[in-house]
Scaffold this motif. Structure first.
Motif, mmCIF file in Angstrom:
data_model
loop_
_atom_site.group_PDB
_atom_site.id
_atom_site.type_symbol
_atom_site.label_atom_id
_atom_site.label_comp_id
_atom_site.label_asym_id
_atom_site.label_seq_id
_atom_site.Cartn_x
_atom_site.Cartn_y
_atom_site.Cartn_z
ATOM 1 N N SER A 30 41.182 32.792 39.337
ATOM 2 C CA SER A 30 40.634 32.504 40.666
ATOM 3 C C SER A 30 39.479 33.451 40.987
ATOM 4 C CB SER A 30 41.717 32.656 41.730
ATOM 5 O OG SER A 30 42.073 34.021 41.860
ATOM 6 N N LYS A 32 39.314 35.106 43.665
ATOM 7 C CA LYS A 32 39.940 36.308 44.234
ATOM 8 C C LYS A 32 40.312 37.311 43.148
ATOM 9 C CE LYS A 32 41.646 34.591 48.589
ATOM 10 N NZ LYS A 32 42.741 34.620 49.540
ATOM 11 N N GLN A 35 37.157 39.075 42.128
ATOM 12 C CA GLN A 35 36.808 40.026 43.185
ATOM 13 C C GLN A 35 37.718 41.256 43.144
ATOM 14 O OE1 GLN A 35 37.094 37.260 46.418
ATOM 15 N NE2 GLN A 35 34.912 36.752 46.344
ATOM 16 N N GLN A 36 38.982 41.056 42.815
ATOM 17 C CA GLN A 36 39.918 42.183 42.712
ATOM 18 C C GLN A 36 39.536 43.083 41.538
ATOM 19 O OE1 GLN A 36 44.052 41.033 42.645
ATOM 20 N NE2 GLN A 36 44.724 43.037 41.944
#
Length: 82
Positions: A30, A32, A35-36
């Protein structure tokens, strides 16, 4: 610029960049998760564009991340292999 000047296949790896969305597709995770990885410092990225809102990842940084990630994971073996 001509179309051939924008062709990423002719650019050296140091001049090729990916968006977070593109990295997510390449890595099959994903946005996300990408981004993490960036937030935690595992995947280097830099900001560009108006008000520095866009994140970009260098081709070489993604390649290095993949190399490191695959070395940390144990190999998966199929059940039918001896």
């Amino acid at each position: 610029m001509t179309k051939s000047a924008l062709d990423t296949k002719t650019l050296p790896a140091t001049l090729q960049f990916f968006s977070v969305d593109e990295v997510a597709v390449i890595m099959k995770v994903s946005k996300k998760m990408v981004q993490q990885w960036i937030k935690e410092g595992h995947l280097p990225a830099f900001r560009v564009g108006p008000q520095s809102r866009l994140l970009r990842i260098r081709y070489q940084d993604l390649e290095d991340f993949v190399d490191q990630y695959t070395q940390l994971k144990p190999p998966k073996y199929r059940a039918d292999e001896s």
